[in-house]
Design an enzyme around this catalytic site. Sequence first.
Site, short mmCIF file in Angstrom:
data_model
loop_
_atom_site.label_atom_id
_atom_site.label_comp_id
_atom_site.label_asym_id
_atom_site.label_seq_id
_atom_site.Cartn_x
_atom_site.Cartn_y
_atom_site.Cartn_z
N GLY A 15 -89.33 3.98 33.95
CA GLY A 15 -88.68 3.73 32.67
C GLY A 15 -88.46 5.03 31.93
CG ASP A 125 -94.08 5.06 19.18
OD1 ASP A 125 -93.73 4.20 18.35
OD2 ASP A 125 -93.41 5.33 20.20
#
Length: 404
Positions: A15, A125
Site C-alpha cells: 500500500g 496519526d
Amino acid sequence: MGDKLGPYELLSRLGAGGFGEVHLALDAEGRTVAVKVLHPHVAADGGALARLAREVETMRAVGGPHVAEVLDASLEGARPYLVTRYVQGRPLSAVPVPVADLRRLADGLADALLAMHESGVVHRDLKPANVMMTEGEPVVIDFGIASALDSLSVTASGAVVGTPGYLAPEVLEGKNAGPEADVFSFGATLAYAATGRQPYGQGPASAVAYRVVHHAPDLEGVPGWLEPLLAECLSTDPAARPTAAQICARLDVAPVSHVPRVFAQPARPRSDADDTSTREWRPGKERHQRSAEESRARHREKVRRRWVIGSGLFVALLAAAAQETLPEVALFLLAAYALGVVSDAGVALFSRALYRRRRVVTDMVSVAGAVGLCFGLAAVFSTFTLALFAGTALVVGIVFLLSA
C-alpha cells in the site's frame, strides 16, 4: 527475484500513504518485514530527514505486542526507508464495524498508547487505517512518522498532516501536539469501532475539522462502560484528557513490560558534520535472539530432518511392497537407507555442527521407524495396495519438488 533495497528483497507492494510506499520484504535471514520507502518529495527534504533520523532513535525503543516495532532504517541515498515488523491482517478501517470484541480492541489500543508514550513517542496519526487487526488483536503501525515529518516543506503551506476527524483540535489549529493528541485520536478511533460511524461525521475535510473544534462527538451507541472514558478523551481541552496510564487503569488493563529493544552498534562511525545521517542497524540482533549462523544451521537441520523422515517413509513403503515377492530387494532397500542415515549420524557425531545430538537421535529413530513400519505395513496390507501407496507417494513427491 524482487527489487533489492539494501539487505532487503522487496516482494510485493502492500500500500501507500502520505509519506511512502509499504512493501512486503525479506531480510537477510529470510524473515518477512515491512519496508516503507519514503516518497521522493520526502527524500528531497534534508531537514525533515534529519528530524526523522533523530526521532527514529526514540522509535526504536517502542516495543510490545500491540505495536509494530521499528527494526531498521536507512535515511541516506536516493531511496530512504524504514523497516518495521510485518503485521499480517486487515486495518480496522476495512473490518466489519461495530467491532464484535470491543473490549479486546480497547485494551490493546490502550496498551499500545502506553508503550508509545512511555518511550516518549507521539503517534500524531492514530486512526483506523493505522490499526491492523490480526487474529482479533490490534497492532498500531506507523507511529512517530507523522510527528517527525510534519515540518516537511510540502506541508509548510498550511496543509495538515493526518486525517480530520481523528486529529485533535490543537493539531488542526496549528498548535503543538503532545501525547494528549494521541489520546484524542484513541477516543475517536474507538468511537468509530464501537458505532461504525465517524464520531464527527463525514463530508469535506474542512467541515469535519470545524466540527472537531466546535461540536461534541457523536457517541450514540457506545456501550455504557466505555462512553464516559471516550467523552473525556475527546475533550477539546488537552489538559482534561486522561493520560495513557490513566486509560489503562480505567480499563483495568494489566501493565505490560515494554522492554526497549537492543540493537547492534553502528556499522560505521558517524561524522559530526553530517546531521542527516542515521545509524544503521539490523533486525534480529537483539540480546536474546539467535545469530545469523545459528538461524541458518537451524534451517538446514529442519530441511535435513524432513528429508530423512520423508525418505524413510518412502523406503518403508517400497520395502513392504517387495517383502512378499522380492524379499532380497526389500532387505537391500532397508540396508541402503540404514547405511546412508547411519553414516550421516556418524559424520554429525564427530563434527562441531550445531544440533548434532538432535541430528543423531533423529537418524537413529528414523532407521528404527523405517524398519518397523516396513514389517508392520507388510503384515497388514497386500502387495498391490502397498505398491499403489508407493506409486502415489512417488508422484506426490515429484510434484512437490517441481512446485518448490
